[in-house]
Design an enzyme around this catalytic site. Structure first.
Site, PDB file in Angstrom:
ATOM      1  N   HIS A 169       0.871  -1.179   0.000  1.00  0.00           N
ATOM      2  CA  HIS A 169       0.000   0.000   0.000  1.00  0.00           C
ATOM      3  C   HIS A 169       0.910   1.231   0.000  1.00  0.00           C
ATOM      4  O   HIS A 169       2.016   1.195   0.524  1.00  0.00           O
ATOM      5  CB  HIS A 169      -0.825  -0.057   1.300  1.00  0.00           C
ATOM      6  CG  HIS A 169      -1.871   1.001   1.429  1.00  0.00           C
ATOM      7  ND1 HIS A 169      -1.583   2.276   1.847  1.00  0.00           N
ATOM      8  CD2 HIS A 169      -3.212   0.966   1.227  1.00  0.00           C
ATOM      9  CE1 HIS A 169      -2.697   2.981   1.891  1.00  0.00           C
ATOM     10  NE2 HIS A 169      -3.705   2.217   1.520  1.00  0.00           N
ATOM     11  N   ASP A 209       3.112  -4.291   8.271  1.00  0.00           N
ATOM     12  CA  ASP A 209       1.898  -3.495   8.072  1.00  0.00           C
ATOM     13  C   ASP A 209       0.726  -4.446   8.328  1.00  0.00           C
ATOM     14  O   ASP A 209       0.414  -5.311   7.502  1.00  0.00           O
ATOM     15  CB  ASP A 209       1.886  -2.950   6.640  1.00  0.00           C
ATOM     16  CG  ASP A 209       0.545  -2.305   6.274  1.00  0.00           C
ATOM     17  OD1 ASP A 209      -0.409  -2.405   7.062  1.00  0.00           O
ATOM     18  OD2 ASP A 209       0.467  -1.716   5.182  1.00  0.00           O
ATOM     19  N   LYS A 216     -10.500   0.030  10.792  1.00  0.00           N
ATOM     20  CA  LYS A 216     -10.750  -1.196  10.022  1.00  0.00           C
ATOM     21  C   LYS A 216     -11.125  -2.355  10.941  1.00  0.00           C
ATOM     22  O   LYS A 216     -11.322  -3.468  10.496  1.00  0.00           O
ATOM     23  CB  LYS A 216      -9.504  -1.570   9.210  1.00  0.00           C
ATOM     24  CG  LYS A 216      -9.147  -0.542   8.128  1.00  0.00           C
ATOM     25  CD  LYS A 216      -7.996  -1.039   7.305  1.00  0.00           C
ATOM     26  CE  LYS A 216      -7.294   0.050   6.507  1.00  0.00           C
ATOM     27  NZ  LYS A 216      -8.048   0.572   5.391  1.00  0.00           N
ATOM     28  N   GLN A 260      -4.522  -4.883   7.340  1.00  0.00           N
ATOM     29  CA  GLN A 260      -5.560  -5.824   6.878  1.00  0.00           C
ATOM     30  C   GLN A 260      -5.458  -7.183   7.569  1.00  0.00           C
ATOM     31  O   GLN A 260      -6.211  -8.098   7.221  1.00  0.00           O
ATOM     32  CB  GLN A 260      -5.471  -6.024   5.357  1.00  0.00           C
ATOM     33  CG  GLN A 260      -5.641  -4.757   4.534  1.00  0.00           C
ATOM     34  CD  GLN A 260      -7.057  -4.175   4.589  1.00  0.00           C
ATOM     35  OE1 GLN A 260      -7.988  -4.793   5.123  1.00  0.00           O
ATOM     36  NE2 GLN A 260      -7.216  -2.983   4.053  1.00  0.00           N
ATOM     37  N   CYS A 313      -5.046   2.418  -3.454  1.00  0.00           N
ATOM     38  CA  CYS A 313      -3.750   2.921  -2.936  1.00  0.00           C
ATOM     39  C   CYS A 313      -2.623   1.894  -3.145  1.00  0.00           C
ATOM     40  O   CYS A 313      -1.702   1.800  -2.327  1.00  0.00           O
ATOM     41  CB  CYS A 313      -3.827   3.333  -1.473  1.00  0.00           C
ATOM     42  SG  CYS A 313      -4.984   4.644  -1.167  1.00  0.00           S
TER      43      CYS A 313
HETATM   44  N1  C6P Z   1      -6.324   0.609   2.907  1.00  0.00           N
HETATM   45  C1  C6P Z   1      -8.205   0.266   1.443  1.00  0.00           C
HETATM   46  O1  C6P Z   1      -9.319   0.556   1.002  1.00  0.00           O
HETATM   47  P1  C6P Z   1      -4.900   4.074   6.914  1.00  0.00           P
HETATM   48  O2  C6P Z   1      -5.506   4.794   5.762  1.00  0.00           O
HETATM   49  O3  C6P Z   1      -3.677   4.773   7.416  1.00  0.00           O
HETATM   50  O4  C6P Z   1      -5.873   3.720   7.978  1.00  0.00           O
HETATM   51  O5  C6P Z   1      -4.401   2.655   6.360  1.00  0.00           O
HETATM   52  C2  C6P Z   1      -3.464   2.610   5.332  1.00  0.00           C
HETATM   53  C3  C6P Z   1      -3.273   1.214   4.857  1.00  0.00           C
HETATM   54  C4  C6P Z   1      -2.031   0.621   5.008  1.00  0.00           C
HETATM   55  N2  C6P Z   1      -1.811  -0.652   4.628  1.00  0.00           N
HETATM   56  C5  C6P Z   1      -2.776  -1.397   4.079  1.00  0.00           C
HETATM   57  C6  C6P Z   1      -2.483  -2.813   3.698  1.00  0.00           C
HETATM   58  C7  C6P Z   1      -4.042  -0.853   3.890  1.00  0.00           C
HETATM   59  O6  C6P Z   1      -4.998  -1.606   3.348  1.00  0.00           O
HETATM   60  C8  C6P Z   1      -4.302   0.484   4.267  1.00  0.00           C
HETATM   61  C9  C6P Z   1      -5.631   1.113   4.012  1.00  0.00           C
HETATM   62  C10 C6P Z   1      -7.657   1.074   2.600  1.00  0.00           C
HETATM   63  O7  C6P Z   1      -7.544  -0.665   0.999  1.00  0.00           O
HETATM   64  C11 C6P Z   1      -7.737   2.543   2.346  1.00  0.00           C
HETATM   65  S1  C6P Z   1      -6.703   3.060   1.014  1.00  0.00           S
END
Ligand code: C6P
Length: 409
Positions: free
Chosen positions: A122, A199, A225, A202, A365
Site C-alpha cells: 500500500h 503493516d 478497520k 488488513q 492505494c
Molecule cells: N487501505 C483500502 O481501502 P490508513 O488509511 O492509514 O488507515 O491505512 C493505510 C493502509 C495501510 N496498509 C494497508 C495494507 C491498507 O490496506 C491500508 C488502508 C484502505 O484498501 C484505504 S486506502
C-alpha cells in the site's frame, strides 16, 4: 457459535437502505462499520469522564487517563505484546509508518544502506520510505510477488542483504488478498541484522496476530478497520528500540523537563504521543477489541475463510471476471479483488450501488502493483464479521446483471 446474522443486530447502520435497497456493505477493507458497543463507549466517554489525560489531578482527568491506559493494555494483549509500553496510539497505519520512517530511519540510515519493502505494498508503506531513502542516500529495494500476488520467499536471500537495515512488509495485501509469509521474511531480516516491520492494517482486524510469534520490531494498524472509529490506530514497537529512538513530534506531554534551550524526553510510549491524544477514540478502540475478543479471533478468521471460499467459487460462474491473488482461500484474507474484461470497475461499482451494494473500485492505494499488472483499476469486495453467504449470492447475481447490461449496450 459464530452467527453473522446475530452479529448484524449490533450494527445499526446495517439496517439502513441505500437507493431504496437494503445495504450490503462489502467495503470493509476501506473501513469497517461500528457496533453499538463501540458507539456506546464513545458516548459514555463524552457523557461521563471527558477531560484531558495525563495532565490533571482532578477526578475526571484521572478517570479519563485510567480508561485510556486500560485501552492500551487491551490493545497490547490483543496483539500479544509483552508490555503495553510498546503500544503507541497514533491516528492510523499511515502515521505509524511515518513515525518509524522519521523517528528511526532518519537517525539510523546512511549512504548505501537498504530499506526493503515489497512490490504489493500500500502507498502508506512505500511513499514514506521513498522520502527517507532519497534524504539519506539509502536504496529502496522491492521483494517481488509471485504470480499469485504473494511476496516470493525465493527472493529473500537475494533482495535482503547485509546492507539491509530495515524490512517492512504488508501481512495481508489489501489488493491481492494474499497472506504473506511474514515470519520467514522476518527471519531473513534478523539473519542480516535488519529491523523488521509489519503493516498489519488488513491482518490485525481479521485474524489472530501475535507480535511475539512474528518476532517483529514494529507492527502498524488502524482502529477504523477493526470496528473502532477513524483517527485512532496503533504502532507496536519493541520497547528496547523505542527507548533508543528520538521522538517524532515534539511539544506537550512527550517531555520530562523543558528549559528555554533544550528538553528531555518522557518515558515510552508517552515520548511518542505529543500533544493531547485522541483518548476517546482510544477508549472506543478498547471497546472494539473487547467486541472482537468476545467473538474470538480464530472464529473471525474461520468465518472469513469460509466466506472467501464461498465467494471464490461463486465468482467462477462469472465468465469475464478474473479474480486476483491466491486460489487457496487459506492463503487469502477476506477480500476479493477482480477485473471484468473491458468494463471499468467504476461503472460496475455504480451499478452495484444502485442495488445497495458497496464495494471499492479503483487502485486501492496500490498503484504501482496495478501498473505492474497492466491494470488501471479493479473492483474489490471485502468482508467482515457481519457479512453472510446471502450477501455474496446477491453480489454475484447483481454482477451477472451488470455484466449483461454493459456487454449488450
Ligand atoms: N487501505 C483500502 O481501502 P490508513 O488509511 O492509514 O488507515 O491505512 C493505510 C493502509 C495501510 N496498509 C494497508 C495494507 C491498507 O490496506 C491500508 C488502508 C484502505 O484498501 C484505504 S486506502
Amino acid at each position: 457459535m459464530f452467527d453473522p446474522k446475530a452479529i448484524r443486530k449490533d450494527f445499526p447502520i446495517l439496517s439502513r437502505k441505500v437507493n431504496g435497497k437494503p445495504l450490503v456493505y462489502l467495503d470493509n477493507a476501506a473501513t469497517s462499520q461500528k457496533p453499538r458497543q463501540v458507539i456506546q463507549a464513545l458516548v459514555e466517554c463524552y457523557e461521563m469522564y471527558n477531560a484531558n489525560v495525563h495532565r490533571g489531578v482532578h477526578t475526571l482527568s484521572m478517570e479519563a487517563t485510567e480508561r485510556m491506559e486500560e485501552a492500551r493494555r487491551k490493545v497490547a494483549a490483543f496483539i500479544d505484546a509483552p508490555d503495553p509500553a510498546g503500544v503507541i496510539f497514533v491516528r492510523n497505519t499511515t502515521e505509524a509508518v511515518n513515525l518509524v520512517a522519521n523517528a528511526w530511519a532518519t537517525d539510523n540510515l546512511g549512504q548505501g544502506d537498504e530499506i526493503v519493502v515489497s512490490e504489493v505494498e500500500h502507498h502508506s508503506n512505500l511513499v514514506p520510505w521513498q522520502k527517507v531513502a532519497s534524504q539519506k542516500g539509502a536504496k529502496l529495494k522491492l521483494l517481488p510477488a509471485t504470480d499469485a500476488g504473494m511476496i516470493d520467499v525465493a527472493a529473500l536471500d537475494v533482495v535482503i542483504t547485509p546492507r539491509t537495515r530495515l524490512v517492512s512488509v504488508v501481512q495481508t495485501s489489501n489488493m491481492t488478498s494474499a497472506i504473506n509469509p511474514v515470519k520467514e521474511i522476518g527471519r531473513r531480516a534478523r539473519q542480516v541484522g535488519a529491523l523488521f516491520m509489519v503493516d498489519g492494517a488488513q491482518s490485525v482486524p481479521h485474524m489472530p496476530v501475535s507480535v511475539r510469534e512474528l518476532d517483529c520490531d514494529f507492527l502498524a494498524f488502524s482502529g477504523h478497520k477493526m470496528l473502532a472509529p477513524p483517527g485512532i490506530g496503533a504502532l507496536y514497537g519493541r520497547p528496547a528500540i523505542l527507548e533508543k529512538m528520538e521522538p517524532f513530534l515534539r511539544g506537550g506531554e512527550m517531555v520530562r523537563e523543558v528549559w528555554y534551550d533544550h528538553a528531555t524526553w518522557n518515558d515510552v510510549p508517552n515520548k511518542f504521543e505529543a500533544g493531547t491524544p485522541n483518548f476517546t477514540d482510544a477508549v472506543a478502540l478498547g471497546a472494539a477489541v473487547d467486541y472482537l475478543n468476545a467473538l474470538g479471533m480464530d472464529a473471525v478468521r474461520q468465518h472469513e475463510v469460509e466466506l472467501g471460499a464461498y465467494a471464490l467459487k461463486a465468482f467462477q460462474e462469472l465468465e469475464e471476471v478474473d479474480v486476483i491473488g491466491p486460489k487457496d482461500p487459506n492463503q487469502r484474507g477476506g477480500l476479493v479483488t477482480f477485473t471484468a474484461g473491458d468494463i471499468h470497475p467504476h461503472d460496475l461499482g455504480t451499478f452495484l450501488d444502485h442495488e445497495g451494494i458497496a464495494i471499492r473500485t479503483g487502485h486501492h492505494c496500490v498503484m504501482p502493483y496495478h501498473r505492474k499488472l497492466g491494470l488501471v483499476a479493479t473492483g474489490r469486495a471485502s468482508f467482515y464479521v457481519y457479512n453472510t453467504n446471502d450477501e455474496v449470492d446477491f453480489l454475484v447475481e447483481t454482477l451477472k446483471k451488470a455484466l449483461a447490461y454493459f456487454n449488450h449496450r
